[in-house]
Design an enzyme around this catalytic site. Structure first.
Site, PDB file in Angstrom:
ATOM      1  N   SER A  90       0.789  -1.232   0.000  1.00  0.00           N
ATOM      2  CA  SER A  90       0.000   0.000   0.000  1.00  0.00           C
ATOM      3  C   SER A  90       0.823   1.284   0.000  1.00  0.00           C
ATOM      4  CB  SER A  90      -0.938   0.017   1.207  1.00  0.00           C
ATOM      5  OG  SER A  90      -2.018  -0.863   1.004  1.00  0.00           O
ATOM      6  N   LYS A 137       0.026   3.783  -2.723  1.00  0.00           N
ATOM      7  CA  LYS A 137      -1.002   4.821  -2.675  1.00  0.00           C
ATOM      8  C   LYS A 137      -0.417   6.234  -2.646  1.00  0.00           C
ATOM      9  CE  LYS A 137      -4.648   2.003  -0.530  1.00  0.00           C
ATOM     10  NZ  LYS A 137      -4.008   0.724  -0.234  1.00  0.00           N
ATOM     11  N   SER A 183      -5.698   3.474   4.694  1.00  0.00           N
ATOM     12  CA  SER A 183      -5.237   2.690   3.547  1.00  0.00           C
ATOM     13  C   SER A 183      -6.397   2.006   2.834  1.00  0.00           C
ATOM     14  CB  SER A 183      -4.198   1.643   3.988  1.00  0.00           C
ATOM     15  OG  SER A 183      -3.423   1.221   2.897  1.00  0.00           O
TER      16      SER A 183
END
Length: 431
Positions: A65, A68, A129
């Site tokens: 993640s 992102k 997230s």
């Protein structure tokens, strides 16, 4: 990140700290080196990109993640350009809404008849997230997931990143994403991959171009509410002051965690101390306990602050020692004073003194200027580095550079003066 996995991490972290089992990284002593127990790690000074520590920093690894951060950068660019506004609303597709209901993944629930603001989705993506929220932001920016991934790839190229693999907006394993949202011809086994240096480049651009991102990443918790759905979002960054993995003396205020089975425990962190902001990247942290990425990050941060310092080497408008003047030929003056165009700070090992700095002057044209010389004319550049520093900068440079310009003008001498100078030079050459 899996929500179940996160719950386990938080629980074991709290128990470990309570029992006194967590390493005491706050008292990390100054040493010549530190071994960050991870597959790869990197530390840089945030503004200049000076590399302060590197371990397998060029090795391409899954980043989960932390992906992102790249998507968030594109969202901020869209807002800056006027393409999007914080108050704009977007409705999820059926496949994105379905993904948002997967409680095994980090998500806030989205409904196909719901309207969610860019601000809501931005906060959910950074703090919690939220995978479906990030995908929905991608649709808002580019229209669909394929075009958004193309935009992510294009942005990486503008930053000179060529070794990354991006196949989705979230960092999830590709098999966790609905087939309708997968990048064309990608495999279910595909995953996003980058090096620690690549991740640091993204984080540096995000921080330097949009420093207010920290206003969101430092929030310990926030509530996501839309209609009857309410989700308490606790920040996954457990190093924030007051949370379970916080380290005394380190006021961490960002940036992004990442966790998958193949990526392991990853974290891109940032903290400012003694006037210096650093960015750290830890990929696939090892060690005992499920707070290991934060333990390794804390160890690295403390080592950097103990072993590096800022040193101002030039002051804007002031002369630089050894390069105070430049010879002028055919002028009314034999030389002209020079000054630095900016105040230059370099980041050097703590033991560095002024005598340990290396200066290399490169003239713009010649070692001598031909009159007439204008005031504020660029005479050359000066590069500064610390002797023995082999780490360099994130962009591949090995030194910092400052221009030197003239602080006065020098007129060209008249004909008779030039004749007199010529005769003097002729006689001096005889001897």
């Amino acid at each position: 990140m899996s929500k179940l996995w996160r719950s386990v991490v938080v629980f074991i972290t709290a128990i470990s700290l309570w029992a006194g089992l967590a390493p005491a990284v706050s008292t990390q002593a100054a040493t010549s080196s530190v071994d960050v127990d991870a597959s790869a790690a990197l530390a840089i000074e945030a503004k200049t990109g000076k590399v302060l520590y590197a371990k397998n920093a060029d090795k391409t690894l899954p980043l989960a993640s932390m992906t992102k951060m790249l998507g968030i950068y594109l969202v901020r660019e869209a807002i800056k350009s006027g393409k999007l506004k914080w108050t704009d609303t977007v409705t999820p597709t059926a496949s994105i809404a379905k993904l948002s209901q997967n409680s095994d993944l980090s998500n806030v629930p989205l409904q196909t008849d719901g309207k969610y603001t860019i601000k809501q989705l931005y906060e959910a993506s950074l703090i919690y997230s939220a995978n479906a929220a990030m995908m929905l932001l991608g649709n808002a920016v580019s229209g669909n997931q394929t075009k958004f991934v193309d935009a992510m790839r294009a942005q990486l190229k503008t930053w000179g990143i060529k070794d990354a693999t991006i196949i989705n907006a979230t960092g999830l394993d590709n098999n966790q994403i609905d087939a309708a949202d997968r990048y064309p011809n990608s495999k279910t086994t595909d995953q996003n991959q980058m090096s620690a240096k690549d991740v640091a480049v993204i984080a540096q651009h995000l921080l330097n171009d949009y420093p207010d991102v920290l206003d969101t990443t430092k929030a310990k918790e926030m509530t996501f509410t839309e209609g009857s759905d309410t989700t308490k979002m606790s920040n996954y960054d457990l190093m924030l002051p007051g949370l379970s993995a916080a380290v005394s003396g380190l006021n961490v205020d960002g940036l992004k965690t990442g966790t998958t089975d193949r990526a392991g425990d990853c974290f891109t962190g940032t903290v400012e101390k003694n006037g210096m902001r650093i960015i750290t990247v830890v990929m696939h942290a090892n060690g005992s306990g499920n707070d290991k990425r934060f333990v390794q990050t804390g160890k690295l941060m403390n080592w950097v602050f103990a072993n590096w310092k800022a040193m101002q080497v030039t002051t804007k408008g002031k002369a630089v020692k050894g390069h105070e003047r430049l010879t002028v030929v055919h002028g009314t003056k034999a030389s002209v004073p020079l000054a630095a165009t900016k105040s230059l700070t370099v980041y050097v090992p703590s033991s560095t003194t002024a005598n340990d700095l290396e200066y290399q002057y490169t003239a713009r044209l010649k070692d001598k200027l031909e009159a007439p010389v204008q005031k504020a004319a660029t005479a050359g550049t000066l590069t500064v580095s610390a002797k023995g520093d082999t780490l360099g900068y994130l962009n591949g440079q090995t030194s910092e550079t400052v221009s030197l310009t003239t602080t006065k003008g020098v007129k060209r001498a008249n004909f008779f003066v030039l004749i007199f100078h010529g005769i003097g030079e002729w006689f001096s050459n005889l001897f």
